[in-house]
Design a protein around this motif. Sequence first.
Motif: not given
Length: 356
Positions: A164-168, A148-149, A173-179
Amino acid sequence: MVKPRQAVQRMQAYHPPLSGRNGLRLDFNENTVACSPRVVEALAKIAAADLSRYPERAQVEAKVAQHLSLKPEQVLLTNGVDEAIHVLCQTYLDQGDEFLFPTPTYSMYEVYGTATDGVVKTVPSQADFCFPLEPLLQAITPRTRLIAIASPNSPTGTVATREQILTVVERAPHAAVLVDEAYYHFYGQTVMDLVGKLPNLIVARTFSKAYGLAGLRLGMLAAPESMHQWMRTVISPYSVNSLALACLPAALDDGEYLSWYVGEVKAARSEMADAIRQLGVPQWPSQANFILVKIGPLHRDFVRAMHERGVLTRDRSNDQGCNGCVRLTIGTRQQMKQAVTAMAETLKEIRWEKTW
Ligand SMILES: Cc1ncc(COP(=O)(O)O)c(C=O)c1O
Protein backbone atom coordinates in the motif's frame (compact mmCIF):
# COMPACT_ATOMS: atom_id res chain seq x y z
CA MET A 1 -3.01 43.46 19.38
CA VAL A 2 -0.81 42.43 16.49
CA LYS A 3 -2.76 39.82 14.56
CA PRO A 4 -1.10 36.56 13.63
CA ARG A 5 -1.16 35.26 10.05
CA GLN A 6 -4.58 34.12 8.84
CA ALA A 7 -3.39 30.52 8.69
CA VAL A 8 -2.54 30.73 12.39
CA GLN A 9 -5.90 32.31 13.23
CA ARG A 10 -7.60 29.32 11.59
CA MET A 11 -5.69 26.84 13.75
CA GLN A 12 -7.29 24.93 16.59
CA ALA A 13 -5.07 25.08 19.66
CA TYR A 14 -3.59 21.74 20.67
CA HIS A 15 -3.32 21.55 24.46
CA PRO A 16 -1.68 18.43 25.84
CA PRO A 17 -1.36 18.52 29.64
CA LEU A 18 1.93 20.20 30.55
CA SER A 19 1.82 19.36 34.25
CA GLY A 20 0.23 17.01 36.79
CA ARG A 21 0.55 13.70 34.92
CA ASN A 22 1.01 11.61 38.06
CA GLY A 23 0.25 7.90 38.32
CA LEU A 24 0.56 5.12 35.76
CA ARG A 25 0.96 7.11 32.54
CA LEU A 26 -0.98 5.27 29.85
CA ASP A 27 -2.00 8.45 28.05
CA PHE A 28 0.86 9.44 25.71
CA ASN A 29 2.36 6.16 24.45
CA GLU A 30 5.67 6.76 26.18
CA ASN A 31 7.94 4.04 27.48
CA THR A 32 6.34 3.34 30.88
CA VAL A 33 9.53 2.24 32.64
CA ALA A 34 12.69 4.22 31.79
CA CYS A 35 15.39 4.49 29.18
CA SER A 36 18.45 2.20 29.09
CA PRO A 37 20.74 2.53 32.15
CA ARG A 38 23.58 3.16 29.67
CA VAL A 39 21.87 6.43 28.71
CA VAL A 40 21.85 7.49 32.34
CA GLU A 41 25.58 6.72 32.52
CA ALA A 42 26.19 8.85 29.41
CA LEU A 43 24.24 11.70 30.97
CA ALA A 44 26.29 11.52 34.16
CA LYS A 45 29.49 11.99 32.14
CA ILE A 46 28.45 15.33 30.68
CA ALA A 47 30.66 18.12 32.00
CA ALA A 48 29.83 21.80 32.41
CA ALA A 49 32.17 22.67 29.53
CA ASP A 50 30.15 20.42 27.21
CA LEU A 51 27.14 22.67 27.73
CA SER A 52 28.92 25.87 26.78
CA ARG A 53 29.38 24.74 23.17
CA TYR A 54 26.73 24.63 20.46
CA PRO A 55 25.71 21.04 19.77
CA GLU A 56 27.65 19.08 17.13
CA ARG A 57 25.39 16.61 15.43
CA ALA A 58 27.33 15.21 12.45
CA GLN A 59 29.03 12.30 14.23
CA VAL A 60 25.82 11.15 15.87
CA GLU A 61 23.96 11.37 12.56
CA ALA A 62 26.66 9.15 11.06
CA LYS A 63 26.17 6.65 13.89
CA VAL A 64 22.39 6.59 13.38
CA ALA A 65 22.97 6.10 9.64
CA GLN A 66 25.26 3.16 10.30
CA HIS A 67 22.74 1.68 12.73
CA LEU A 68 20.03 1.82 10.06
CA SER A 69 22.28 0.81 7.12
CA LEU A 70 21.92 4.24 5.54
CA LYS A 71 24.44 6.78 4.27
CA PRO A 72 25.18 9.68 6.66
CA GLU A 73 23.85 12.07 3.99
CA GLN A 74 20.47 10.32 4.22
CA VAL A 75 19.94 11.03 7.93
CA LEU A 76 18.68 14.17 9.63
CA LEU A 77 18.26 14.19 13.39
CA THR A 78 15.38 16.29 14.64
CA ASN A 79 13.94 17.61 17.89
CA GLY A 80 11.46 14.75 17.98
CA VAL A 81 9.42 13.64 14.99
CA ASP A 82 7.28 16.69 15.74
CA GLU A 83 10.05 18.92 14.45
CA ALA A 84 10.50 16.59 11.48
CA ILE A 85 6.85 17.10 10.50
CA HIS A 86 7.24 20.85 10.92
CA VAL A 87 10.35 20.86 8.75
CA LEU A 88 8.57 18.89 6.01
CA CYS A 89 5.62 21.28 6.01
CA GLN A 90 7.99 24.26 5.77
CA THR A 91 10.00 22.60 3.02
CA TYR A 92 7.21 21.41 0.73
CA LEU A 93 4.03 23.46 1.19
CA ASP A 94 3.64 26.63 -0.86
CA GLN A 95 0.40 28.59 -0.89
CA GLY A 96 -2.47 26.30 -1.97
CA ASP A 97 -0.35 23.13 -1.97
CA GLU A 98 -2.02 20.11 -0.46
CA PHE A 99 -0.91 18.10 2.55
CA LEU A 100 -2.79 14.81 2.37
CA PHE A 101 -3.25 12.19 5.08
CA PRO A 102 -5.80 9.63 6.24
CA THR A 103 -7.69 10.26 9.48
CA PRO A 104 -7.83 9.61 12.35
CA THR A 105 -4.10 10.04 12.78
CA TYR A 106 -1.39 11.86 14.70
CA SER A 107 -2.61 15.37 15.61
CA MET A 108 0.54 17.26 14.71
CA TYR A 109 0.13 16.67 10.96
CA GLU A 110 -2.92 18.91 11.09
CA VAL A 111 -1.29 21.44 13.44
CA TYR A 112 1.84 22.01 11.34
CA GLY A 113 -0.05 21.69 8.05
CA THR A 114 -2.61 24.37 8.90
CA ALA A 115 0.15 26.67 10.13
CA THR A 116 1.41 26.96 6.55
CA ASP A 117 -0.28 28.64 3.59
CA GLY A 118 -0.95 25.16 2.21
CA VAL A 119 -4.18 23.20 2.45
CA VAL A 120 -4.74 20.23 4.74
CA LYS A 121 -6.72 17.54 2.97
CA THR A 122 -7.85 14.51 4.96
CA VAL A 123 -9.23 11.15 3.88
CA PRO A 124 -11.44 9.49 6.53
CA SER A 125 -10.96 5.81 7.32
CA GLN A 126 -13.87 3.41 7.64
CA ALA A 127 -15.04 2.12 11.04
CA ASP A 128 -12.43 -0.67 11.03
CA PHE A 129 -9.70 2.01 10.72
CA CYS A 130 -7.96 0.02 7.96
CA PHE A 131 -5.66 2.10 5.77
CA PRO A 132 -7.96 3.80 3.20
CA LEU A 133 -5.80 3.18 0.14
CA GLU A 134 -8.28 3.74 -2.69
CA PRO A 135 -9.81 6.97 -1.33
CA LEU A 136 -6.29 8.26 -0.61
CA LEU A 137 -5.16 7.54 -4.18
CA GLN A 138 -8.25 9.28 -5.51
CA ALA A 139 -7.54 12.34 -3.37
CA ILE A 140 -4.08 12.85 -4.95
CA THR A 141 -4.08 15.90 -7.24
CA PRO A 142 -1.35 17.83 -9.08
CA ARG A 143 -1.32 20.15 -6.01
CA THR A 144 -0.49 17.32 -3.59
CA ARG A 145 3.00 18.05 -2.32
CA LEU A 146 3.14 16.16 0.97
CA ILE A 147 1.48 12.91 2.11
CA ALA A 148 1.78 11.47 5.62
CA ILE A 149 1.18 7.83 6.50
CA ALA A 150 1.67 6.81 10.13
CA SER A 151 2.28 3.06 10.24
CA PRO A 152 1.48 1.85 12.84
CA ASN A 153 -1.01 4.67 13.08
CA SER A 154 -2.03 6.55 16.20
CA PRO A 155 -4.60 6.44 17.80
CA THR A 156 -5.78 3.28 16.02
CA GLY A 157 -2.75 0.92 16.03
CA THR A 158 -3.56 -0.16 12.46
CA VAL A 159 -0.92 -0.30 9.70
CA ALA A 160 -0.41 0.36 6.01
CA THR A 161 1.23 -2.59 4.26
CA ARG A 162 4.46 -2.25 2.29
CA GLU A 163 2.48 -2.72 -0.96
CA GLN A 164 0.00 0.00 0.00
CA ILE A 165 2.81 2.40 0.86
CA LEU A 166 4.61 1.63 -2.41
CA THR A 167 1.43 2.26 -4.38
CA VAL A 168 1.03 5.71 -2.80
CA VAL A 169 4.70 6.55 -3.38
CA GLU A 170 4.45 5.56 -7.05
CA ARG A 171 1.13 7.29 -7.67
CA ALA A 172 2.35 10.62 -6.24
CA PRO A 173 5.81 11.14 -7.76
CA HIS A 174 5.36 14.92 -7.41
CA ALA A 175 4.81 14.67 -3.63
CA ALA A 176 7.05 13.90 -0.67
CA VAL A 177 5.62 10.82 1.05
CA LEU A 178 6.37 10.61 4.77
CA VAL A 179 6.05 7.18 6.37
CA ASP A 180 5.98 7.85 10.09
CA GLU A 181 7.38 4.77 11.83
CA ALA A 182 7.21 6.17 15.38
CA TYR A 183 5.90 2.79 16.61
CA TYR A 184 8.07 0.62 14.35
CA HIS A 185 9.64 -1.43 17.16
CA PHE A 186 6.29 -2.77 18.36
CA TYR A 187 5.37 -3.86 14.81
CA GLY A 188 8.64 -4.97 13.22
CA GLN A 189 7.94 -4.13 9.58
CA THR A 190 9.53 -1.17 7.86
CA VAL A 191 10.15 0.54 4.53
CA MET A 192 13.46 1.99 5.75
CA ASP A 193 15.28 -0.29 3.29
CA LEU A 194 13.66 1.64 0.41
CA VAL A 195 15.09 5.02 1.45
CA GLY A 196 17.29 6.34 -1.34
CA LYS A 197 15.80 3.88 -3.82
CA LEU A 198 12.60 5.88 -4.33
CA PRO A 199 13.06 9.60 -4.99
CA ASN A 200 10.09 10.80 -2.91
CA LEU A 201 10.07 8.44 0.10
CA ILE A 202 10.87 9.78 3.58
CA VAL A 203 10.82 7.65 6.72
CA ALA A 204 10.60 9.08 10.25
CA ARG A 205 11.55 7.32 13.47
CA THR A 206 11.37 8.57 17.02
CA PHE A 207 13.42 7.79 20.12
CA SER A 208 10.46 8.80 22.34
CA LYS A 209 8.67 5.47 22.40
CA ALA A 210 10.57 2.15 22.60
CA TYR A 211 13.86 3.88 23.56
CA GLY A 212 12.20 5.82 26.38
CA LEU A 213 13.76 9.19 25.50
CA ALA A 214 10.63 11.35 25.06
CA GLY A 215 12.03 13.97 27.43
CA LEU A 216 15.20 14.42 25.37
CA ARG A 217 13.20 15.13 22.18
CA LEU A 218 14.93 13.05 19.53
CA GLY A 219 13.62 11.96 16.17
CA MET A 220 15.04 11.43 12.71
CA LEU A 221 14.20 11.68 9.04
CA ALA A 222 15.65 9.27 6.50
CA ALA A 223 15.39 10.46 2.92
CA PRO A 224 17.32 10.69 -0.36
CA GLU A 225 20.25 13.07 -0.19
CA SER A 226 18.61 15.47 -2.63
CA MET A 227 15.70 16.03 -0.24
CA HIS A 228 17.95 16.56 2.78
CA GLN A 229 19.64 19.45 1.08
CA TRP A 230 16.37 21.43 1.39
CA MET A 231 15.33 20.15 4.78
CA ARG A 232 18.70 21.19 6.17
CA THR A 233 18.10 24.65 4.77
CA VAL A 234 14.93 24.95 6.84
CA ILE A 235 15.90 23.27 10.13
CA SER A 236 17.75 24.98 12.95
CA PRO A 237 21.25 23.46 12.95
CA TYR A 238 21.09 23.30 16.76
CA SER A 239 17.58 22.02 17.37
CA VAL A 240 18.90 18.71 18.74
CA ASN A 241 20.64 19.64 21.96
CA SER A 242 23.96 18.43 23.38
CA LEU A 243 22.41 16.23 26.05
CA ALA A 244 20.32 14.37 23.50
CA LEU A 245 23.35 13.96 21.21
CA ALA A 246 25.47 12.64 24.08
CA CYS A 247 22.83 10.06 25.03
CA LEU A 248 21.77 8.74 21.65
CA PRO A 249 24.86 6.57 20.94
CA ALA A 250 24.42 4.85 24.32
CA ALA A 251 20.75 4.17 23.55
CA LEU A 252 21.62 2.72 20.14
CA ASP A 253 24.34 0.51 21.64
CA ASP A 254 22.02 -1.07 24.20
CA GLY A 255 20.11 -3.41 21.91
CA GLU A 256 19.54 -5.74 24.85
CA TYR A 257 17.50 -3.17 26.73
CA LEU A 258 15.46 -2.33 23.64
CA SER A 259 14.66 -6.00 22.96
CA TRP A 260 13.67 -6.54 26.56
CA TYR A 261 11.28 -3.57 26.58
CA VAL A 262 9.74 -4.32 23.19
CA GLY A 263 9.29 -8.01 24.13
CA GLU A 264 7.63 -7.01 27.38
CA VAL A 265 5.22 -4.62 25.63
CA LYS A 266 4.29 -7.17 22.98
CA ALA A 267 3.52 -9.80 25.62
CA ALA A 268 1.56 -7.26 27.67
CA ARG A 269 -0.33 -6.11 24.56
CA SER A 270 -1.55 -9.60 23.89
CA GLU A 271 -2.58 -10.15 27.53
CA MET A 272 -4.28 -6.76 27.62
CA ALA A 273 -6.22 -7.47 24.42
CA ASP A 274 -7.51 -10.70 26.00
CA ALA A 275 -8.44 -8.94 29.23
CA ILE A 276 -10.30 -6.18 27.38
CA ARG A 277 -12.16 -8.83 25.39
CA GLN A 278 -13.20 -10.53 28.62
CA LEU A 279 -14.50 -7.23 29.96
CA GLY A 280 -16.66 -7.01 26.82
CA VAL A 281 -15.21 -3.69 25.64
CA PRO A 282 -14.77 -3.37 21.84
CA GLN A 283 -11.19 -2.73 20.70
CA TRP A 284 -9.15 -2.45 17.51
CA PRO A 285 -6.24 -4.86 16.92
CA SER A 286 -3.04 -2.91 17.50
CA GLN A 287 0.53 -3.22 16.21
CA ALA A 288 1.73 -0.40 18.45
CA ASN A 289 2.30 0.15 22.18
CA PHE A 290 -1.32 1.14 22.81
CA ILE A 291 -4.84 -0.14 22.29
CA LEU A 292 -7.85 1.93 21.27
CA VAL A 293 -11.08 0.86 22.97
CA LYS A 294 -14.67 1.96 22.47
CA ILE A 295 -16.27 3.00 25.73
CA GLY A 296 -19.15 4.92 24.14
CA PRO A 297 -21.15 7.76 25.75
CA LEU A 298 -19.48 7.26 29.17
CA HIS A 299 -15.96 7.94 27.83
CA ARG A 300 -15.41 11.00 30.04
CA ASP A 301 -16.55 9.18 33.16
CA PHE A 302 -14.26 6.30 32.24
CA VAL A 303 -11.17 8.52 31.92
CA ARG A 304 -12.02 10.30 35.19
CA ALA A 305 -12.64 7.10 37.15
CA MET A 306 -9.45 5.51 35.80
CA HIS A 307 -7.55 8.66 36.83
CA GLU A 308 -9.00 8.40 40.33
CA ARG A 309 -7.51 4.89 40.45
CA GLY A 310 -4.11 6.28 39.44
CA VAL A 311 -4.21 5.28 35.77
CA LEU A 312 -4.02 8.01 33.11
CA THR A 313 -5.70 7.22 29.77
CA ARG A 314 -6.38 9.36 26.71
CA ASP A 315 -9.84 10.32 25.52
CA ARG A 316 -9.72 10.32 21.68
CA SER A 317 -13.40 11.18 21.17
CA ASN A 318 -12.59 14.29 19.14
CA ASP A 319 -10.70 12.35 16.48
CA GLN A 320 -12.50 11.55 13.24
CA GLY A 321 -14.57 8.35 13.68
CA CYS A 322 -13.46 7.94 17.32
CA ASN A 323 -16.48 9.18 19.24
CA GLY A 324 -16.50 7.40 22.62
CA CYS A 325 -12.98 5.99 22.12
CA VAL A 326 -10.21 5.94 24.71
CA ARG A 327 -6.58 5.00 24.07
CA LEU A 328 -4.49 3.07 26.60
CA THR A 329 -0.72 2.83 26.32
CA ILE A 330 0.74 -0.64 26.86
CA GLY A 331 3.55 -0.93 29.38
CA THR A 332 4.88 -3.99 31.17
CA ARG A 333 2.75 -7.04 32.02
CA GLN A 334 2.83 -6.02 35.68
CA GLN A 335 1.61 -2.50 34.90
CA MET A 336 -1.14 -3.84 32.68
CA LYS A 337 -2.42 -6.01 35.54
CA GLN A 338 -2.90 -2.78 37.50
CA ALA A 339 -4.64 -1.24 34.48
CA VAL A 340 -7.01 -4.19 34.04
CA THR A 341 -7.99 -4.12 37.72
CA ALA A 342 -8.64 -0.37 37.47
CA MET A 343 -10.59 -0.91 34.27
CA ALA A 344 -12.82 -3.62 35.76
CA GLU A 345 -13.56 -1.44 38.81
CA THR A 346 -14.14 1.61 36.65
CA LEU A 347 -16.60 -0.12 34.33
CA LYS A 348 -18.54 -1.28 37.38
CA GLU A 349 -18.51 2.15 39.00
CA ILE A 350 -19.77 3.97 35.92
CA ARG A 351 -22.31 1.18 35.26
CA TRP A 352 -20.91 0.65 31.81
CA GLU A 353 -22.74 -1.50 29.35
CA LYS A 354 -22.51 -1.88 25.62
CA THR A 355 -25.45 0.15 24.39
CA TRP A 356 -24.86 0.10 20.65
C1 LIG B 1 2.56 8.75 14.86
C2 LIG B 1 3.41 9.64 15.69
N1 LIG B 1 4.40 10.34 15.13
C3 LIG B 1 5.18 11.15 15.84
C4 LIG B 1 4.99 11.33 17.19
C5 LIG B 1 5.85 12.31 17.94
O1 LIG B 1 7.07 11.80 18.24
P1 LIG B 1 8.19 12.68 18.95
O2 LIG B 1 8.06 12.47 20.41
O3 LIG B 1 9.46 12.13 18.38
O4 LIG B 1 7.97 14.10 18.55
C6 LIG B 1 3.98 10.64 17.84
C7 LIG B 1 3.79 10.83 19.29
O5 LIG B 1 2.89 10.42 19.93
C8 LIG B 1 3.16 9.79 17.07
O6 LIG B 1 2.14 9.13 17.64
